[in-house]
Every structure is written in C-alpha cells, then in structure tokens.
Motif scaffolding. Sequence first.
Motif, short mmCIF file in Angstrom:
data_model
loop_
_atom_site.label_atom_id
_atom_site.label_comp_id
_atom_site.label_asym_id
_atom_site.label_seq_id
_atom_site.Cartn_x
_atom_site.Cartn_y
_atom_site.Cartn_z
N GLY A 5 29.07 -39.05 -3.46
CA GLY A 5 28.83 -38.65 -4.84
C GLY A 5 29.05 -37.18 -5.06
O GLY A 5 29.60 -36.48 -4.22
N ASN A 6 28.57 -36.68 -6.20
CA ASN A 6 28.79 -35.28 -6.55
C ASN A 6 27.51 -34.46 -6.59
O ASN A 6 27.53 -33.33 -7.07
N LEU A 7 26.41 -34.98 -6.06
CA LEU A 7 25.16 -34.22 -6.00
C LEU A 7 25.00 -33.65 -4.59
O LEU A 7 25.69 -34.06 -3.66
N ASP A 8 24.03 -32.76 -4.43
CA ASP A 8 23.81 -32.23 -3.09
C ASP A 8 23.28 -33.34 -2.18
O ASP A 8 22.69 -34.32 -2.65
N GLN A 13 20.55 -38.48 -0.90
CA GLN A 13 19.77 -39.29 0.03
C GLN A 13 18.49 -39.79 -0.63
O GLN A 13 18.12 -40.96 -0.48
N GLU A 14 17.84 -38.93 -1.40
CA GLU A 14 16.61 -39.31 -2.11
C GLU A 14 16.89 -40.46 -3.09
O GLU A 14 16.15 -41.45 -3.13
N VAL A 87 26.00 -46.45 -1.52
CA VAL A 87 25.61 -45.93 -2.83
C VAL A 87 26.55 -44.79 -3.20
O VAL A 87 26.76 -43.87 -2.41
N GLN A 88 27.12 -44.90 -4.39
CA GLN A 88 27.95 -43.83 -4.95
C GLN A 88 27.18 -43.25 -6.12
O GLN A 88 26.84 -43.99 -7.06
N ILE A 89 26.89 -41.95 -6.07
CA ILE A 89 26.01 -41.33 -7.06
C ILE A 89 26.76 -40.20 -7.76
O ILE A 89 27.29 -39.29 -7.11
N PHE A 90 26.78 -40.27 -9.10
CA PHE A 90 27.44 -39.26 -9.91
C PHE A 90 26.55 -38.94 -11.10
O PHE A 90 26.41 -39.76 -12.01
N ASP A 91 25.94 -37.77 -11.05
CA ASP A 91 25.06 -37.31 -12.11
C ASP A 91 23.98 -38.35 -12.41
O ASP A 91 23.11 -38.57 -11.60
N ASN A 92 24.06 -39.04 -13.56
CA ASN A 92 23.02 -39.99 -13.96
C ASN A 92 23.43 -41.44 -13.77
O ASN A 92 22.86 -42.34 -14.40
N THR A 93 24.43 -41.68 -12.92
CA THR A 93 24.94 -43.03 -12.67
C THR A 93 25.05 -43.25 -11.17
O THR A 93 25.41 -42.33 -10.43
#
Length: 149
Positions: A5-8, A13-14, A87-93
């Motif tokens: 994803g694009n978060l740290d 992980q959280e 899990v693919q995480i991008f901002d609020n999705t």
Amino acid sequence: MKITGNLDADKQQEIANLLLSLVEGALARWYKGDPYGYLELYDQDNYSYFDPSKTARLDGFNNIKAFYDTIKGVIYSTDYSIVDPSVQIFDNTAVFCCNIIAHVGSDINKWNSTEVFRLTSENNWKILHSHWAFMRPMDIVFDPEKEIV
C-alpha cells in the motif's frame, strides 16, 4: 500476511491486523451458522456482493440480509482456516484477499474471498464489496440435487 500500500509500514501492519481480526470474527460466527457477523461489517449504504450460488450480483444491504436470512443456521464447520491473506491498503480503502478452506459435513469447501473495505468518517472499517468464488471450480463435480449453500 502479505501487505502492500501507500501508508507507512507500521500503519499498514496495524490496519492489516485489524482487518484480519474482523474477518476472523465474522468467519467464526459464519461457521457456527450465524452469517450476521458479516452483516455487522457491511456498509449499509453502499454494499454489493457476488456469491457463487447466485446468478447476479446482490446490491444493497437489505438484499444481502434477505439472502443471509435464508442460510441462517445452515452452515457449520469446526475445521476451517484462512490461508495466505493479503491486504492492499491505500489511504481510506483496503482490499483483503484470502483463501478459506473449510470442512463442512463430509465436504471440503475451498474458497477465494475478496473483501473491499473503506474507512468511515466514524473511523470504522466497513466492507463495500464482497466476492466469493470456488477455488478451481473446474475441479468440482457439482451434484445437481444438492444445494451449494
């Protein structure tokens, strides 16, 4: 668990751990005959669902609830597992994908599962879309006299 994803990395992980726990909790209820654990995760305003027992996508919370009302108390398993979650995480999705292997009666059900989550303004992760499919359906011999669900 594979996480991108694009978060740290720590935040990803959280979130991934949280989404895994939400799916595990809903699945634990599902395999005790209670599909409503998933209903609690669904976005009541924006929800769609693909199920292999249906010929078309189900749109809207009320339609999926009506379907779940018909299978309440039907599906049981004490031996199931979530395999290879991603899990693919991008901002609020976030997109949560996994395989699920479950022993249901004398059958072994093998599923591909995808859940698309969004973070609400109340800071809750809700599922916008679910897609469940049989793993390698070409390997399954379906009994025309037996219901899938």
